[in-house]
Scaffold this motif. Structure first.
Motif, PDB file in Angstrom:
ATOM      1  N   PHE A 165      38.101  45.762  34.462  1.00  0.00           N
ATOM      2  CA  PHE A 165      37.635  45.677  35.804  1.00  0.00           C
ATOM      3  C   PHE A 165      36.262  44.642  36.708  1.00  0.00           C
ATOM      4  CE2 PHE A 165      40.356  49.994  35.692  1.00  0.00           C
ATOM      5  CZ  PHE A 165      41.069  49.831  37.251  1.00  0.00           C
ATOM      6  N   GLU A 166      35.176  44.847  35.680  1.00  0.00           N
ATOM      7  CA  GLU A 166      34.335  43.777  35.885  1.00  0.00           C
ATOM      8  C   GLU A 166      35.265  41.882  36.391  1.00  0.00           C
ATOM      9  OE1 GLU A 166      30.950  44.335  33.908  1.00  0.00           O
ATOM     10  OE2 GLU A 166      30.226  45.864  35.232  1.00  0.00           O
ATOM     11  N   THR A 167      35.986  41.925  35.739  1.00  0.00           N
ATOM     12  CA  THR A 167      36.427  40.490  35.536  1.00  0.00           C
ATOM     13  C   THR A 167      38.087  39.966  36.173  1.00  0.00           C
ATOM     14  OG1 THR A 167      37.611  40.631  32.975  1.00  0.00           O
ATOM     15  CG2 THR A 167      35.080  40.753  33.024  1.00  0.00           C
ATOM     16  N   LEU A 168      37.761  41.425  36.267  1.00  0.00           N
ATOM     17  CA  LEU A 168      39.259  40.580  37.815  1.00  0.00           C
ATOM     18  C   LEU A 168      39.101  39.371  37.626  1.00  0.00           C
ATOM     19  CD1 LEU A 168      40.031  44.126  39.487  1.00  0.00           C
ATOM     20  CD2 LEU A 168      40.999  43.794  37.759  1.00  0.00           C
ATOM     21  N   GLY A 169      38.600  38.594  38.411  1.00  0.00           N
ATOM     22  CA  GLY A 169      38.762  37.546  38.849  1.00  0.00           C
ATOM     23  C   GLY A 169      38.408  36.474  38.072  1.00  0.00           C
ATOM     24  N   ALA A 170      38.165  36.891  36.871  1.00  0.00           N
ATOM     25  CA  ALA A 170      38.233  35.728  35.865  1.00  0.00           C
ATOM     26  C   ALA A 170      39.546  34.279  35.636  1.00  0.00           C
ATOM     27  CB  ALA A 170      38.312  35.965  33.962  1.00  0.00           C
ATOM     28  N   ARG A 171      39.370  33.131  35.369  1.00  0.00           N
ATOM     29  CA  ARG A 171      40.227  32.315  35.436  1.00  0.00           C
ATOM     30  C   ARG A 171      40.087  30.977  34.174  1.00  0.00           C
ATOM     31  NH1 ARG A 171      40.767  29.759  41.631  1.00  0.00           N
ATOM     32  NH2 ARG A 171      41.490  28.307  40.694  1.00  0.00           N
ATOM     33  N   PRO A 172      41.418  30.528  34.408  1.00  0.00           N
ATOM     34  CA  PRO A 172      40.936  29.781  33.452  1.00  0.00           C
ATOM     35  C   PRO A 172      40.139  28.391  33.315  1.00  0.00           C
ATOM     36  CG  PRO A 172      43.615  30.199  32.979  1.00  0.00           C
ATOM     37  CD  PRO A 172      42.341  31.084  34.655  1.00  0.00           C
ATOM     38  N   ASP A 173      40.070  27.846  34.827  1.00  0.00           N
ATOM     39  CA  ASP A 173      39.598  27.195  34.956  1.00  0.00           C
ATOM     40  C   ASP A 173      38.038  27.568  35.888  1.00  0.00           C
ATOM     41  OD1 ASP A 173      40.159  27.762  37.235  1.00  0.00           O
ATOM     42  OD2 ASP A 173      40.941  26.245  38.600  1.00  0.00           O
ATOM     43  N   ASN A 174      37.304  28.625  35.332  1.00  0.00           N
ATOM     44  CA  ASN A 174      35.797  28.864  35.707  1.00  0.00           C
ATOM     45  C   ASN A 174      34.881  27.602  35.535  1.00  0.00           C
ATOM     46  OD1 ASN A 174      33.590  30.472  37.249  1.00  0.00           O
ATOM     47  ND2 ASN A 174      33.451  31.789  35.429  1.00  0.00           N
ATOM     48  N   ALA A 175      35.363  27.195  33.863  1.00  0.00           N
ATOM     49  CA  ALA A 175      34.193  26.135  33.905  1.00  0.00           C
ATOM     50  C   ALA A 175      33.737  24.940  34.444  1.00  0.00           C
ATOM     51  CB  ALA A 175      34.149  25.612  32.559  1.00  0.00           C
ATOM     52  N   SER A 176      35.556  24.635  35.300  1.00  0.00           N
ATOM     53  CA  SER A 176      35.546  23.136  36.001  1.00  0.00           C
ATOM     54  C   SER A 176      35.202  23.482  37.459  1.00  0.00           C
ATOM     55  CB  SER A 176      37.140  22.977  35.674  1.00  0.00           C
ATOM     56  OG  SER A 176      37.577  21.972  36.954  1.00  0.00           O
ATOM     57  N   LEU A 177      35.982  24.371  37.716  1.00  0.00           N
ATOM     58  CA  LEU A 177      35.273  24.853  39.538  1.00  0.00           C
ATOM     59  C   LEU A 177      33.785  24.772  39.206  1.00  0.00           C
ATOM     60  CD1 LEU A 177      37.484  27.571  40.368  1.00  0.00           C
ATOM     61  CD2 LEU A 177      38.033  25.578  41.008  1.00  0.00           C
ATOM     62  N   ARG A 205      13.001  31.513  38.216  1.00  0.00           N
ATOM     63  CA  ARG A 205      14.153  30.776  37.299  1.00  0.00           C
ATOM     64  C   ARG A 205      15.301  32.337  36.671  1.00  0.00           C
ATOM     65  NH1 ARG A 205      11.446  28.204  33.340  1.00  0.00           N
ATOM     66  NH2 ARG A 205      12.936  27.522  32.424  1.00  0.00           N
ATOM     67  N   ILE A 206      16.307  31.748  37.385  1.00  0.00           N
ATOM     68  CA  ILE A 206      16.819  32.699  37.136  1.00  0.00           C
ATOM     69  C   ILE A 206      18.499  32.240  36.567  1.00  0.00           C
ATOM     70  CG2 ILE A 206      19.515  34.665  37.262  1.00  0.00           C
ATOM     71  CD1 ILE A 206      16.371  35.931  38.525  1.00  0.00           C
ATOM     72  N   VAL A 207      18.882  32.528  35.108  1.00  0.00           N
ATOM     73  CA  VAL A 207      20.421  32.203  34.625  1.00  0.00           C
ATOM     74  C   VAL A 207      20.962  33.688  34.408  1.00  0.00           C
ATOM     75  CG1 VAL A 207      20.904  31.216  32.144  1.00  0.00           C
ATOM     76  CG2 VAL A 207      19.043  30.312  33.059  1.00  0.00           C
ATOM     77  N   ILE A 208      22.642  33.245  35.084  1.00  0.00           N
ATOM     78  CA  ILE A 208      23.233  33.747  34.349  1.00  0.00           C
ATOM     79  C   ILE A 208      24.270  34.227  33.424  1.00  0.00           C
ATOM     80  CG2 ILE A 208      26.012  34.239  35.454  1.00  0.00           C
ATOM     81  CD1 ILE A 208      22.947  35.000  37.455  1.00  0.00           C
ATOM     82  N   GLY A 209      24.809  34.915  32.783  1.00  0.00           N
ATOM     83  CA  GLY A 209      25.187  35.287  31.489  1.00  0.00           C
ATOM     84  C   GLY A 209      26.434  35.503  31.559  1.00  0.00           C
ATOM     85  N   GLY A 210      27.583  35.083  31.145  1.00  0.00           N
ATOM     86  CA  GLY A 210      29.205  35.785  31.578  1.00  0.00           C
ATOM     87  C   GLY A 210      29.608  34.942  32.875  1.00  0.00           C
ATOM     88  N   GLY A 211      29.126  35.110  33.313  1.00  0.00           N
ATOM     89  CA  GLY A 211      29.778  35.479  35.250  1.00  0.00           C
ATOM     90  C   GLY A 211      30.804  34.532  35.168  1.00  0.00           C
ATOM     91  N   ASN A 212      31.901  35.679  34.802  1.00  0.00           N
ATOM     92  CA  ASN A 212      33.248  35.574  35.169  1.00  0.00           C
ATOM     93  C   ASN A 212      33.993  35.224  36.548  1.00  0.00           C
ATOM     94  OD1 ASN A 212      32.864  36.492  32.336  1.00  0.00           O
ATOM     95  ND2 ASN A 212      35.208  37.434  31.976  1.00  0.00           N
ATOM     96  N   GLU A 213      33.450  35.259  37.530  1.00  0.00           N
ATOM     97  CA  GLU A 213      33.373  35.189  38.524  1.00  0.00           C
ATOM     98  C   GLU A 213      33.213  34.342  39.362  1.00  0.00           C
ATOM     99  OE1 GLU A 213      34.278  38.814  40.929  1.00  0.00           O
ATOM    100  OE2 GLU A 213      36.223  40.378  39.392  1.00  0.00           O
ATOM    101  N   ALA A 214      32.093  34.324  38.641  1.00  0.00           N
ATOM    102  CA  ALA A 214      31.037  33.204  39.473  1.00  0.00           C
ATOM    103  C   ALA A 214      31.457  31.731  39.993  1.00  0.00           C
ATOM    104  CB  ALA A 214      29.897  32.199  38.193  1.00  0.00           C
TER     105      ALA A 214
END
Length: 413
Positions: free
Chosen positions: A278-290, A243-252
């Motif tokens: 550089f690890e979070t270049l794909g971060a966006r405000p609607d990450n949770a919504s998507l 079982r995996i859980v992703i913590g953080g996941g800015n580009e999830a």
């Protein structure tokens, strides 16, 4: 006479039962369905939810708390804090969340260092938090941080709900190991070693933690942000059937469908919505919504510094921020209650306002996901929590005395 005296002593020594309470006129979001029970009467008996009934009766002798039409929810839960393990960030002697020396990695369990007298506990409880994951932040054996616990935030000498609920690990590049590939190799090698019988028949704590993951007893929480690392985590879970859980996941959001298909939850921080590294270049405000729209199970935390000192207000604000960027309100509330109970393995007693569950609930003076709102009443296992905190005492001591029309607070006179 001796029998009567013995009976009196036994009664005095037995713990007091929680009073019976009826919360009336409530707009109760039970988290069993998406719609609230309007005009609900919620009965709390012996520390448990007894019933939630529209226009239900008030039991004889029960203390009545009139919600006045206010929203009532289960007590909220943050999925990432250092509560009980930290008091002041810059005072080393109050920090017990990291193992800076020794041989413990996966087996590092900081729950034995919990400080039940921490002033932070009363503050977050008064702000509506009744459960929290308290997690380690580092160990000397990379990539592991150690084992997390769930706390029940009652005014008690025993706040440990369940220990060893998850194993935390962090994969990142540019650290002491250099390439992030080293972290993935070390993680796989450790899992492979844990499959083998314990050396000389002696099971060490690090091996025990990894075997619990391999047996499916607890999840492995991997703190990663970059899409490539999230894909590696998904692959790891499939290869080892864990079982995996992703913590953080800015580009999830970029792998939302894959995460949903593998039923991998994400502990998301809606404040992390800009390209800060550089690890979070794909971060966006609607990450949770998507992620939510793709069917990913979400829970919330925030950066661990603020996630402890201001845990309740901050995590509510984080969930509200997710709503502001497209996540349905009820799903954000689930991320603070029933989803968290599911991921961290406490659905048997927490997460919903259902009969038999612990009577953790909050009566709010407004929308719980608005930072300007506050609890009117907080119950933990059926007992109402005090609203008095260190901050409120300091306010009362040093605020100017308006009644006496003086600018000087009472403590200075």
């Amino acid at each position: 006479m001796r029998v009567l005296l013995l009976l009196a002593l036994l009664l005095a020594a037995s713990p007091a039962q929680a009073e019976t309470v009826a919360v009336t006129n409530a707009r109760a979001f039970t988290m069993i369905g998406n719609e609230p029970v309007e005009n609900a009467t919620i009965v709390l008996r012996d520390g448990k939810i007894d019933s939630v009934v529209r226009n239900g009766p008030v039991p004889a002798g029960a203390r009545v708390v009139d919600a006045g039409g206010s929203i009532v929810t289960p007590g909220l839960m943050s999925s990432g804090t250092h509560l009980g393990l930290i008091e002041i960030q810059d005072v080393a002697e109050t920090n017990d969340h990291a193992a800076k020396a020794g041989s413990f990695g996966a087996g590092f369990d900081p729950s034995t260092a919990l400080n039940t007298n921490s002033a932070l506990l009363a503050q977050v409880r008064a702000d509506g938090l009744t459960r929290a994951v308290t997690a380690p932040s580092a160990s000397p054996v990379a990539p592991f941080s150690g084992l997390a616990s769930v706390l029940r935030l009652e005014d008690s000498a025993d706040i440990l709900d369940r220990s060893k609920v998850a194993l935390f690990a962090t994969i990142q590049g540019g650290g002491a190991a250099g390439s992030r590939a080293v972290g993935w190799l070390e993680l796989r090698a450790a899992l492979d070693r844990a499959k083998a019988p314990a050396k000389d028949g002696v099971a060490d704590e690090n091996g025990n933690a990894l075997r619990a993951v391999l047996a499916g007893k607890i999840p492995l929480v991997i703190n990663v942000n970059r899409e490539s690392d999230i894909r590696q985590a998904i692959q790891l879970g499939g290869d080892y059937k864990i079982r995996i859980v992703i913590g953080g996941g800015n580009e999830a959001w970029r792998v939302a469908r894959e995460l949903a298909a593998r039923k991998i939850p994400v502990v998301v921080n809606p404040f992390a919505n800009i390209a800060a590294t550089f690890e979070t270049l794909g971060a966006r405000p609607d990450n949770a919504s998507l992620l939510q729209r793709a069917g990913v199970t979400l829970v919330f935390n925030i950066a661990l510094g603020r996630g402890t000192q201001d845990a309740a207000v901050a995590v509510r604000e984080a969930a509200g921020l997710a709503v502001a960027h497209g996540m349905p309100w009820i799903d954000a509330l689930k991320g603070l209650t029933v989803n968290a109970a599911q991921i961290w393995g406490i659905t048997d007693h927490y997460g919903t306002l259902a009969p038999g569950r612990d009577a953790d609930l909050v009566v709010w003076d407004g929308d719980p996901l608005e930072p300007s709102s506050a609890p009117k009443h907080v119950f933990v296992r059926g007992k109402e929590a005090s609203r008095v905190t260190r901050q409120s005492l300091l306010r009362d001591r040093y605020a100017p005395d308006a009644a006496k029309k003086t600018e000087w607070p009472s403590a200075y006179r």
